[in-house]
Design a protein around this motif. Structure first.
Motif, PDB file in Angstrom:
ATOM      1  N   GLN A  70      -2.875  -5.799  -3.560  1.00 59.97           N
ATOM      2  CA  GLN A  70      -3.709  -4.307  -3.354  1.00 59.97           C
ATOM      3  C   GLN A  70      -5.543  -5.165  -2.849  1.00 59.97           C
TER       4      GLN A  70
ATOM      5  N   THR B 106       0.433  -1.131   0.250  1.00 65.70           N
ATOM      6  CA  THR B 106      -0.516   0.027  -0.348  1.00 65.70           C
ATOM      7  C   THR B 106       0.701   1.372   0.220  1.00 65.70           C
TER       8      THR B 106
ATOM      9  N   ARG C 130      -9.759   7.575  -9.113  1.00 67.63           N
ATOM     10  CA  ARG C 130      -9.028   8.081  -7.464  1.00 67.63           C
ATOM     11  C   ARG C 130      -7.641   7.724  -6.497  1.00 67.63           C
ATOM     12  N   MET C 131      -6.875   6.443  -8.238  1.00 72.12           N
ATOM     13  CA  MET C 131      -5.249   6.336  -7.295  1.00 72.12           C
ATOM     14  C   MET C 131      -4.613   7.801  -8.006  1.00 72.12           C
ATOM     15  N   PRO C 132      -3.898   7.878  -6.965  1.00 73.31           N
ATOM     16  CA  PRO C 132      -2.246   8.971  -6.896  1.00 73.31           C
ATOM     17  C   PRO C 132      -1.240   8.556  -7.826  1.00 73.31           C
TER      18      PRO C 132
ATOM     19  N   LEU D 293       3.053   1.870  -3.443  1.00 75.81           N
ATOM     20  CA  LEU D 293       1.239   1.789  -4.596  1.00 75.81           C
ATOM     21  C   LEU D 293       1.457   3.574  -3.975  1.00 75.81           C
ATOM     22  N   TYR D 294       0.326   4.069  -2.981  1.00 75.01           N
ATOM     23  CA  TYR D 294       0.183   5.138  -3.212  1.00 75.01           C
ATOM     24  C   TYR D 294       0.759   6.709  -2.589  1.00 75.01           C
TER      25      TYR D 294
ATOM     26  N   ASN E 153      -0.374   1.494 -15.262  1.00 77.61           N
ATOM     27  CA  ASN E 153      -1.672   2.186 -13.531  1.00 77.61           C
ATOM     28  C   ASN E 153      -3.134   2.672 -14.482  1.00 77.61           C
TER      29      ASN E 153
ATOM     30  N   PRO F 187       3.425   7.106  -6.897  1.00 72.13           N
ATOM     31  CA  PRO F 187       3.070   9.299  -7.581  1.00 72.13           C
ATOM     32  C   PRO F 187       4.297   9.986  -8.259  1.00 72.13           C
TER      33      PRO F 187
ATOM     34  N   ARG G  15     -12.201   3.641  -8.972  1.00 69.58           N
ATOM     35  CA  ARG G  15     -10.940   3.502  -8.470  1.00 69.58           C
ATOM     36  C   ARG G  15      -9.412   4.019  -8.924  1.00 69.58           C
TER      37      ARG G  15
END
Length: 301
Positions: A269, A33, A159-161, A36-37, A133, A41, A156
């Motif tokens: 994830q 997590t 919304r992904m950074p 990824l988050y 991505n 980015p 989703r």
């Protein structure tokens, strides 16, 4: 021997994650997590911020799109023939349609074709990163245990950074907005941390695999699609593209790369058959030690 020494660091990072998980036992999902988050980015932003697009890059982008869509269709047909469940279909797409064009593919191109080829390899990495991505996250979400709907999966992705980071990088690059050197140094630090973290996560996940959970018939299908069918389709697509021989060689070589390590992170994830995806990634990476030199011979690199 030079080729083996070049890819050796990749396997050492995988092995470090594997040993760490066996000896210590990390919470893999938490680390995934964070990668990824929080980290990815910054990598997406830097990748799109630093590279100005030209007409050749338009053709490269079209190639990446056509190749990805073609592979997804082949995976879909294959999964129907094998009576795959929804989660297995998504896992096959993650392992079969998205190649490791970044931390594996780009160095191989540099080794085989020099700096000129490496510039094109970086652009392939940029576009593959965007597709992975967006499409990758979508299929991971829709095939996860939560069984997200089409609308939920699209939300989703939006919304992904990592998507926001990519578009911010494009925006600043298009309008020639320069970041202060100290700010970009901070971006570099986090972006550089993302790739080894993802590779460590793959090694950890491999250590956590339960053999009985890996449906080997689906893994075999994903391996064949990624390592054999993908470069064959690439050759067919490039027959219709007006690009020079160097670009063609780079694109064929990149299309023959193993499954991307990021797909394991997506599978973890969203709980989308992570054992199947991570096994496919490992198997294709090991096989690439033999298949990549063969592809290099065929394209005359």
């Amino acid at each position: 021997m030079e080729f083996v020494m070049m890819v050796l660091p990749i396997f050492l990072i995988f092995f470090t994650g594997f040993i760490g998980q066996k000896v210590i036992g990390f919470d893999i999902r938490s680390i995934s997590t964070a990668a990824l988050y929080l980290m990815s980015p910054f990598l997406a932003f830097r990748t799109f911020y630093k590279h100005e697009l030209t007409i050749d890059y338009v053709y490269i982008f079209l190639f990446c799109c056509v190749l990805s869509v073609s592979l997804i269709l082949i995976v879909w047909i294959t999964s129907k023939m094998m009576d795959a469940e929804r989660s297995q279909l998504s896992a096959l797409i993650l392992g079969g349609a998205f190649m490791n064009s970044g931390n594996y593919g780009a160095p191989v191109v540099l080794f085989a074709m020099g700096a000129a080829g490496f510039d094109y390899a970086v652009i392939v990495m940029v576009f593959q990163s965007f597709l992975m991505n967006s499409l990758g996250i979508f299929f991971a979400s829709i095939g996860g245990k939560e069984r997200a709907s089409l609308q939920e999966s699209l939300q989703r992705v939006i919304r992904m950074p990592v998507i926001h980071g990519a578009f911010l990088g494009i925006l600043l690059q298009v309008f020639s907005i320069k970041l202060p050197e100290t700010t970009f140094h901070a971006v570099d630090l986090v972006a550089d941390a993302s790739i080894p973290t993802v590779m460590l996560v793959l090694g950890m996940q491999l250590a956590a695999i339960k053999r009985k959970r890996v449906p080997y018939k689906f893994a075999s299908a994903g391996i064949v699609i990624r390592m054999v069918i993908s470069p064959v389709i690439a050759v067919a697509i490039l027959h219709f593209f007006p690009v020079n021989e160097l670009i063609k060689a780079v694109l064929i070589l990149q299309s023959a790369m193993p499954a991307a390590a990021n797909t394991t992170m997506f599978a973890i994830q969203f709980d989308t058959e992570p054992d199947l995806v991570s096994f496919t990634t490992l198997a294709t990476t090991l096989l690439s030690l033999f298949t990549i030199p063969f592809v290099l011979f065929l394209i005359g690199a």
